[in-house]
Write a protein that holds these residues in place. Sequence first.
Motif, short mmCIF file in Angstrom:
data_model
loop_
_atom_site.label_atom_id
_atom_site.label_comp_id
_atom_site.label_asym_id
_atom_site.label_seq_id
_atom_site.Cartn_x
_atom_site.Cartn_y
_atom_site.Cartn_z
N GLY A 181 0.81 -1.20 0.00
CA GLY A 181 0.00 0.00 0.00
C GLY A 181 0.85 1.25 0.00
O GLY A 181 0.58 2.22 -0.73
N ARG A 182 1.89 1.23 0.82
CA ARG A 182 2.78 2.39 0.88
C ARG A 182 3.50 2.59 -0.45
O ARG A 182 3.66 3.71 -0.92
CB ARG A 182 3.80 2.19 2.00
CG ARG A 182 4.81 3.30 2.17
CD ARG A 182 4.15 4.58 2.62
NE ARG A 182 5.12 5.67 2.72
CZ ARG A 182 4.89 6.90 2.32
NH1 ARG A 182 3.73 7.21 1.78
NH2 ARG A 182 5.81 7.83 2.45
N PHE A 183 3.92 1.49 -1.08
CA PHE A 183 4.57 1.58 -2.39
C PHE A 183 3.62 2.18 -3.41
O PHE A 183 4.01 3.07 -4.18
CB PHE A 183 5.00 0.18 -2.84
CG PHE A 183 5.55 0.12 -4.24
CD1 PHE A 183 6.89 0.38 -4.49
CD2 PHE A 183 4.72 -0.18 -5.32
CE1 PHE A 183 7.40 0.35 -5.78
CE2 PHE A 183 5.22 -0.22 -6.61
CZ PHE A 183 6.57 0.04 -6.84
N GLY A 184 2.38 1.71 -3.42
CA GLY A 184 1.41 2.21 -4.38
C GLY A 184 1.19 3.70 -4.24
O GLY A 184 1.14 4.44 -5.23
N GLU A 185 1.08 4.18 -3.00
CA GLU A 185 0.87 5.61 -2.77
C GLU A 185 2.09 6.43 -3.21
O GLU A 185 1.95 7.49 -3.83
CB GLU A 185 0.57 5.86 -1.30
CG GLU A 185 -0.80 5.31 -0.87
CD GLU A 185 -1.02 5.45 0.62
OE1 GLU A 185 -0.07 5.85 1.34
OE2 GLU A 185 -2.14 5.15 1.08
N ALA A 186 3.28 5.93 -2.88
CA ALA A 186 4.50 6.66 -3.22
C ALA A 186 4.65 6.79 -4.73
O ALA A 186 4.96 7.87 -5.26
CB ALA A 186 5.72 5.96 -2.62
N VAL A 187 4.42 5.70 -5.46
CA VAL A 187 4.59 5.74 -6.91
C VAL A 187 3.47 6.57 -7.55
O VAL A 187 3.70 7.28 -8.54
CB VAL A 187 4.65 4.32 -7.49
CG1 VAL A 187 4.76 4.37 -9.02
CG2 VAL A 187 5.83 3.56 -6.91
N ALA A 188 2.27 6.51 -6.98
CA ALA A 188 1.18 7.33 -7.53
C ALA A 188 1.50 8.82 -7.41
O ALA A 188 1.18 9.60 -8.32
CB ALA A 188 -0.13 7.01 -6.81
N VAL A 189 2.12 9.22 -6.32
CA VAL A 189 2.54 10.61 -6.18
C VAL A 189 3.51 10.97 -7.31
O VAL A 189 3.43 12.04 -7.92
CB VAL A 189 3.18 10.86 -4.80
CG1 VAL A 189 3.88 12.22 -4.76
CG2 VAL A 189 2.13 10.78 -3.70
#
Length: 384
Positions: free
Chosen positions: A153-161
Amino acid sequence: MANDAVADNALRLAPAKPAEGDDPVRAVLAAYTQDLVTAVDDTLTAFLTAEVDQLTEIDAAMGGFAATARDCVLSGGKRVRPTFAYWGWRGAAGNDDSLPPVLPALAALELLHTFALVHDDVMDASATRRGRPTAHVALAAQHAAAGHRGDSGRFGEAVAVLVGDMCMVWADRLMSHATVPADRLLDVRRCYDQMRVETVAGQYLDVLGESDAANWSVDRALRVARYKTASYTVQRPLLFGAYLAGVTADDPLVSAYTRYGLAVGEAFQLRDDLLGVYGDPATTGKPAGDDLRTGKPTTLLMLARQLAAPAQRRLLERAGTEADDQTTAGLAEIVLDTGAVDRIEQMITDRVTDALAALDAASMDETARTALTGLAATATRRQA
């Protein structure tokens, strides 16, 4: 580009006057809209293909990341902002100027929109967008499926940013492809920068409101609508188009567009507030009742609290604290019973009326006036 020339010819040759008996507003919109959307999409596709290829040559993973950003841009959408910008340009330029020189600037607004959407979905923890998983959700699923280390989840948010950031940079780069005089481009850029400042600041107010909903108000919710949505959806794109056509800040058309854009933009957001509670997920692409489920302090919810009887107000305070579907459906009924929905519908109608009055008083291309009349209705009566 050949596609630009084809699109320009299609837009030039589309009938400016409807056949006898036709609804003139519907006829003009039907004649132009699809050609314009196709021209914007073709411009975006060509530009993004080159950008993805360039990063792929450096590293396959970078190319994959860029492809994810590209897919966010090209995965649907109504191209509302380039459309308003086009008619802002056409209203000032008439039918004499050629479209290809300004088309990259119009298309760049869709990249800016994608930046805002992807970041907004992360902030709101939204699961779907346009009927598909949001960028951060899809990226988290890819991370988990690949068996990579760390929190998916944290990876997904970081890459989405980063996806959103890339779209912002791409918007600047694509805008530089517009071939207009340098002094004109400076005015365009000032408008574009102000649009970005207002969008980011409006988004901050939106985030702040969710953490301080108990102390929010109808006036402040409308301020969020004005700066988060109206500015970069209607008002600034119209002005952006006008400046592309060479209009100066003291031209009366700027005042007309400002008034029209603010009214239609706010009405657009008020319609979005209603869809966020009562919209059909199959049409909106988002779960029904999301705003009530999260307690988002929209104008609708703030107005419902203002109009509610004491017992209703106590129940409305549960918005954002009890997320099950049954509670959310019950809150939607309470909002309806307060009369807030009818009041919002009247606010939308009043704003559209004001927008059309602004057009009536403006000196502008008649086809553009007709199209903007139609867009005021379609943007505020939509179901998605």
